[in-house]
Design a protein around this motif. Structure first.
Motif, PDB file in Angstrom:
ATOM      1  N   UNK A   1      19.390  -0.112  32.358  1.00 52.22           N
ATOM      2  CA  UNK A   1      18.229  -0.440  33.193  1.00 52.22           C
ATOM      3  C   UNK A   1      17.978   0.586  34.285  1.00 52.22           C
ATOM      4  N   UNK A   2      18.883   1.499  34.486  1.00 51.57           N
ATOM      5  CA  UNK A   2      18.747   2.506  35.538  1.00 51.57           C
ATOM      6  C   UNK A   2      17.475   3.349  35.399  1.00 51.57           C
ATOM      7  N   UNK A   3      17.078   3.811  34.208  1.00 51.41           N
ATOM      8  CA  UNK A   3      15.820   4.566  34.102  1.00 51.41           C
ATOM      9  C   UNK A   3      14.592   3.737  34.496  1.00 51.41           C
ATOM     10  N   UNK A   4      14.597   2.436  34.168  1.00 46.32           N
ATOM     11  CA  UNK A   4      13.469   1.577  34.543  1.00 46.32           C
ATOM     12  C   UNK A   4      13.399   1.392  36.057  1.00 46.32           C
ATOM     13  N   UNK A   5      14.547   1.246  36.672  1.00 49.41           N
ATOM     14  CA  UNK A   5      14.592   1.112  38.127  1.00 49.41           C
ATOM     15  C   UNK A   5      14.104   2.398  38.783  1.00 49.41           C
ATOM     16  N   UNK A   6      14.517   3.534  38.257  1.00 52.77           N
ATOM     17  CA  UNK A   6      14.080   4.825  38.807  1.00 52.77           C
ATOM     18  C   UNK A   6      12.574   5.009  38.640  1.00 52.77           C
ATOM     19  N   UNK A   7      12.036   4.631  37.484  1.00 51.47           N
ATOM     20  CA  UNK A   7      10.595   4.748  37.248  1.00 51.47           C
ATOM     21  C   UNK A   7       9.828   3.855  38.224  1.00 51.47           C
ATOM     22  N   UNK A   8      10.309   2.636  38.434  1.00 52.90           N
ATOM     23  CA  UNK A   8       9.643   1.735  39.381  1.00 52.90           C
ATOM     24  C   UNK A   8       9.687   2.298  40.799  1.00 52.90           C
ATOM     25  N   UNK A   9      10.834   2.868  41.192  1.00 52.91           N
ATOM     26  CA  UNK A   9      10.956   3.438  42.536  1.00 52.91           C
ATOM     27  C   UNK A   9       9.976   4.597  42.724  1.00 52.91           C
ATOM     28  N   UNK A  10       9.870   5.459  41.720  1.00 57.75           N
ATOM     29  CA  UNK A  10       8.932   6.589  41.808  1.00 57.75           C
ATOM     30  C   UNK A  10       7.502   6.086  41.880  1.00 57.75           C
ATOM     31  N   UNK A  11       7.156   5.097  41.052  1.00 56.84           N
ATOM     32  CA  UNK A  11       5.802   4.532  41.086  1.00 56.84           C
ATOM     33  C   UNK A  11       5.507   3.924  42.444  1.00 56.84           C
ATOM     34  N   UNK A  12       6.481   3.234  43.028  1.00 55.39           N
ATOM     35  CA  UNK A  12       6.266   2.605  44.327  1.00 55.39           C
ATOM     36  C   UNK A  12       5.986   3.650  45.401  1.00 55.39           C
ATOM     37  N   UNK A  13       6.821   4.682  45.475  1.00 56.53           N
ATOM     38  CA  UNK A  13       6.674   5.660  46.548  1.00 56.53           C
ATOM     39  C   UNK A  13       5.486   6.597  46.366  1.00 56.53           C
ATOM     40  N   UNK A  14       5.036   6.816  45.135  1.00 54.04           N
ATOM     41  CA  UNK A  14       3.922   7.728  44.917  1.00 54.04           C
ATOM     42  C   UNK A  14       2.593   7.044  44.647  1.00 54.04           C
ATOM     43  N   UNK A  15       2.594   5.749  44.316  1.00 54.13           N
ATOM     44  CA  UNK A  15       1.345   5.080  43.983  1.00 54.13           C
ATOM     45  C   UNK A  15       1.087   3.844  44.841  1.00 54.13           C
ATOM     46  N   UNK A  16       2.015   2.945  44.900  1.00 53.37           N
ATOM     47  CA  UNK A  16       1.784   1.651  45.553  1.00 53.37           C
ATOM     48  C   UNK A  16       1.801   1.772  47.065  1.00 53.37           C
ATOM     49  N   UNK A  17       2.808   2.407  47.636  1.00 56.05           N
ATOM     50  CA  UNK A  17       2.926   2.516  49.090  1.00 56.05           C
ATOM     51  C   UNK A  17       1.746   3.269  49.719  1.00 56.05           C
ATOM     52  N   UNK A  18       1.317   4.428  49.184  1.00 50.81           N
ATOM     53  CA  UNK A  18       0.159   5.104  49.790  1.00 50.81           C
ATOM     54  C   UNK A  18      -1.133   4.281  49.691  1.00 50.81           C
ATOM     55  N   UNK A  19      -1.274   3.544  48.590  1.00 50.48           N
ATOM     56  CA  UNK A  19      -2.465   2.716  48.433  1.00 50.48           C
ATOM     57  C   UNK A  19      -2.476   1.575  49.451  1.00 50.48           C
ATOM     58  N   UNK A  20      -1.325   0.988  49.708  1.00 47.32           N
ATOM     59  CA  UNK A  20      -1.233  -0.076  50.711  1.00 47.32           C
ATOM     60  C   UNK A  20      -1.517   0.476  52.108  1.00 47.32           C
ATOM     61  N   UNK A  21      -1.017   1.686  52.393  1.00 41.76           N
ATOM     62  CA  UNK A  21      -1.259   2.320  53.692  1.00 41.76           C
ATOM     63  C   UNK A  21      -2.744   2.602  53.880  1.00 41.76           C
TER      64      UNK A  21
END
Length: 96
Positions: free
Chosen positions: A7-27
């Motif tokens: 599951x480590x690759x899925x967790x890494x993919x989610x973390x990258x998506x969060x920091x590059x897509x979700x967090x800036x959009x929320x900001x």
């Protein structure tokens, strides 16, 4: 241990998506909400559709504003006002 490493690759993919897509959009959404609430009478604005005008009246009940344009007065929702273009319009001009 093997279950976690699979599951480590899925967790890494989610973390990258969060920091590059979700967090800036929320900001950005938070900044736009702050911008819309800080509007006041007399501000020169540009709507997202490209209409230029000046705010005549703000209505907090339905979150709208009345804008004076060359064609007359038009009622818009505050979310229809472009944050970036309005900031550029109201920025003091610098001499070259």
């Amino acid at each position: 241990m093997e279950g976690l490493t699979s599951f480590l690759p899925f967790i890494a993919i989610f973390a990258v998506m969060y920091f590059f897509m979700i967090a800036p959009q929320m900001k950005r959404a938070k900044q736009e909400k702050k911008f819309a609430s800080a509007l006041k009478r007399g501000d020169k604005i540009i709507t997202k559709s490209g209409m230029h005008g000046k705010i005549l009246d703000l209505n907090d009940k339905d979150n709208s504003c009345v804008i004076e344009t060359l064609a007359g007065k038009i009622k818009f929702d505050r979310s229809a006002i472009s944050m970036e273009m309005s900031k550029k319009l109201n920025a003091p001009e610098t001499k070259k």
